[in-house]
Design an enzyme around this catalytic site. Sequence first.
Site, PDB file in Angstrom:
ATOM      1  N   THR A  40       0.838  -1.210   0.000  1.00 30.90           N
ATOM      2  CA  THR A  40       0.000   0.000   0.000  1.00 30.90           C
ATOM      3  C   THR A  40       0.871   1.258   0.000  1.00 30.90           C
ATOM      4  O   THR A  40       0.569   2.238  -0.680  1.00 30.90           O
ATOM      5  CB  THR A  40      -0.918  -0.002   1.250  1.00 30.90           C
ATOM      6  OG1 THR A  40      -1.696  -1.191   1.221  1.00 30.90           O
ATOM      7  CG2 THR A  40      -1.833   1.208   1.274  1.00 30.90           C
ATOM      8  N   HIS A  43       1.924   1.893  -3.430  1.00 31.50           N
ATOM      9  CA  HIS A  43       0.867   2.525  -4.234  1.00 31.50           C
ATOM     10  C   HIS A  43       0.857   4.036  -3.976  1.00 31.50           C
ATOM     11  O   HIS A  43       0.749   4.834  -4.900  1.00 31.50           O
ATOM     12  CB  HIS A  43      -0.516   1.946  -3.894  1.00 31.50           C
ATOM     13  CG  HIS A  43      -0.724   0.547  -4.407  1.00 31.50           C
ATOM     14  ND1 HIS A  43      -0.841   0.268  -5.745  1.00 31.50           N
ATOM     15  CD2 HIS A  43      -0.826  -0.642  -3.767  1.00 31.50           C
ATOM     16  CE1 HIS A  43      -1.009  -1.044  -5.903  1.00 31.50           C
ATOM     17  NE2 HIS A  43      -0.992  -1.613  -4.716  1.00 31.50           N
TER      18      HIS A  43
HETATM   19  P1  NAD Z   1       2.649  -8.080  -4.023  1.00 34.10           P
HETATM   20  O1  NAD Z   1       2.188  -7.178  -5.093  1.00 34.10           O
HETATM   21  O2  NAD Z   1       4.006  -7.915  -3.449  1.00 34.10           O
HETATM   22  O3  NAD Z   1       2.510  -9.600  -4.485  1.00 34.10           O
HETATM   23  C1  NAD Z   1       1.804 -10.009  -5.606  1.00 34.10           C
HETATM   24  C2  NAD Z   1       2.672 -11.011  -6.331  1.00 34.10           C
HETATM   25  O4  NAD Z   1       1.923 -11.553  -7.405  1.00 34.10           O
HETATM   26  C3  NAD Z   1       3.941 -10.403  -6.917  1.00 34.10           C
HETATM   27  O5  NAD Z   1       5.091 -11.038  -6.367  1.00 34.10           O
HETATM   28  C4  NAD Z   1       3.774 -10.639  -8.410  1.00 34.10           C
HETATM   29  O6  NAD Z   1       5.014 -10.902  -9.060  1.00 34.10           O
HETATM   30  C5  NAD Z   1       2.867 -11.863  -8.400  1.00 34.10           C
HETATM   31  N1  NAD Z   1       2.265 -12.163  -9.711  1.00 34.10           N
HETATM   32  C6  NAD Z   1       2.162 -11.396 -10.825  1.00 34.10           C
HETATM   33  N2  NAD Z   1       1.616 -12.080 -11.844  1.00 34.10           N
HETATM   34  C7  NAD Z   1       1.347 -13.326 -11.368  1.00 34.10           C
HETATM   35  C8  NAD Z   1       0.776 -14.495 -11.949  1.00 34.10           C
HETATM   36  N3  NAD Z   1       0.345 -14.516 -13.214  1.00 34.10           N
HETATM   37  N4  NAD Z   1       0.672 -15.600 -11.173  1.00 34.10           N
HETATM   38  C9  NAD Z   1       1.076 -15.590  -9.896  1.00 34.10           C
HETATM   39  N5  NAD Z   1       1.639 -14.506  -9.287  1.00 34.10           N
HETATM   40  C10 NAD Z   1       1.768 -13.393 -10.014  1.00 34.10           C
HETATM   41  O7  NAD Z   1       1.552  -7.973  -2.882  1.00 34.10           O
HETATM   42  P2  NAD Z   1       1.507  -8.400  -1.330  1.00 34.10           P
HETATM   43  O8  NAD Z   1       1.878  -7.242  -0.505  1.00 34.10           O
HETATM   44  O9  NAD Z   1       2.179  -9.724  -1.094  1.00 34.10           O
HETATM   45  O10 NAD Z   1      -0.074  -8.576  -1.243  1.00 34.10           O
HETATM   46  C11 NAD Z   1      -0.730  -9.603  -1.976  1.00 34.10           C
HETATM   47  C12 NAD Z   1      -2.064  -9.152  -2.514  1.00 34.10           C
HETATM   48  O11 NAD Z   1      -2.969  -8.920  -1.442  1.00 34.10           O
HETATM   49  C13 NAD Z   1      -2.062  -7.838  -3.312  1.00 34.10           C
HETATM   50  O12 NAD Z   1      -3.007  -7.931  -4.346  1.00 34.10           O
HETATM   51  C14 NAD Z   1      -2.523  -6.813  -2.293  1.00 34.10           C
HETATM   52  O13 NAD Z   1      -3.118  -5.687  -2.906  1.00 34.10           O
HETATM   53  C15 NAD Z   1      -3.529  -7.615  -1.526  1.00 34.10           C
HETATM   54  N6  NAD Z   1      -3.782  -7.203  -0.135  1.00 34.10           N
HETATM   55  C16 NAD Z   1      -5.069  -7.336   0.293  1.00 34.10           C
HETATM   56  C17 NAD Z   1      -5.369  -7.057   1.616  1.00 34.10           C
HETATM   57  C18 NAD Z   1      -6.763  -7.276   2.090  1.00 34.10           C
HETATM   58  O14 NAD Z   1      -7.072  -6.893   3.235  1.00 34.10           O
HETATM   59  N7  NAD Z   1      -7.628  -7.894   1.286  1.00 34.10           N
HETATM   60  C19 NAD Z   1      -4.378  -6.635   2.492  1.00 34.10           C
HETATM   61  C20 NAD Z   1      -3.067  -6.524   2.019  1.00 34.10           C
HETATM   62  C21 NAD Z   1      -2.783  -6.836   0.704  1.00 34.10           C
END
Ligand code: NAD
EC number: 1.1.1.103
Length: 340
Positions: A40, A43
């Site tokens: 976040t 972002h």
């Molecule tokens: P991050 O962006 O570091 O991790 C996402 C990963 O997905 C990256 O390492 C990226 O390389 C990978 N990726 C890209 N294309 C892919 C594919 N085709 N197949 C598999 N993996 C692929 O994010 P993070 O900090 O580890 O968080 C994970 C997710 O959770 C993010 O989408 C984030 O926005 C979300 N999030 C949600 C909450 C919630 O409360 N719902 C809280 C925190 C984070």
Amino acid sequence: MKALAKLYSQPGIWATECEIPEVGHNDLLIKIHKTAICGTDMHIYNWDDWSQKTIPVPMVIGHEYVGEVVALGQEVRGFAVGDRVSGEGHITCGHCRNCRAGRRHLCRNTTGVGVNRQGAFAEYLAIPAFNAFKIPDNICSDLAAIFDPFGNAVHTALSFDLVGEDVLITGAGPIGIMAAGVARHVGARNVVITDVNEYRLDLARKMGATCAVNAASTGLKDVMADLGMTEGFDVGLEMSGVPTALRGMLDNMNNGGKIAMLGIPPNDVAIDWNQVIFKGLTIKGIYGREMFETWYKMASLIQSGLDLMPIITHQFPIQEFQKGFNVMGSGQSGKIILNW
Ligand code: NAD
Ligand code: ZN
């Protein structure tokens, strides 16, 4: 006090001076020791569409931290000066139906530390004492600083029974990697994790994933064949927010499979709903952390031997915050800690 803030409506983050926050009757004042950089924060750093709509400028950002209680509001009970604490970054209203039912993570009136109100990238942070979590003595401050994202991993991973199950995690970001560690620790059979970033797949292997797969080059059907899995995955943890990853997961779930979705996809993602219906899948959206069951589980997982240290790949003194944001932006990192 020193702080890192979004000072201008453009990409970047800036060191600044601001007032020490006021401590309300129900608040704690926390002297920050360590903070970690969240997706976040990236972002907000990059000033994407979501940030432009959401973040008031100027705003001290950050919500992953550990520190020490230095002052208490007059109504606060259960904490003392000197307590080492981290805290839940979702400030909830306490009076909506979900709050009153103890489902605080589903509060309709949530505000976010470092998003809608002053954040933790500062020498001091004031939060409601309700939101603080005392860190047990046998958990180190580096790990305590990442309890917020660890909590996302734990909340998601423990949504469904994993004992003896074959688990697919899509997305080996810091949260997916920690979820892989949790899944192994609690007794999953196979933990397959996918990403397109080799650095992060390596980290996932160090954290105990049975199989860390580059989704760009290897298909899940081949992985299942190698592992002797004939039917499909029992539990899916979607942690990438990437539509193709979600579709691949739906394709490879066993009938009756359960999916917990944490990753935030772009709007209007199309999926094949027939997969959901005819396989009888359960899909559960996950937001934040359960207050405070997830926090107790996090402490217990570490105390029962889950080794999370591999996920912390970098540490910088706060003066070098720019290096931290650069490394985080490169994708060649796990969690990055900034020491105050
Ligand atoms: P991050 O962006 O570091 O991790 C996402 C990963 O997905 C990256 O390492 C990226 O390389 C990978 N990726 C890209 N294309 C892919 C594919 N085709 N197949 C598999 N993996 C692929 O994010 P993070 O900090 O580890 O968080 C994970 C997710 O959770 C993010 O989408 C984030 O926005 C979300 N999030 C949600 C909450 C919630 O409360 N719902 C809280 C925190 C984070
Ligand atoms: Zn509420």
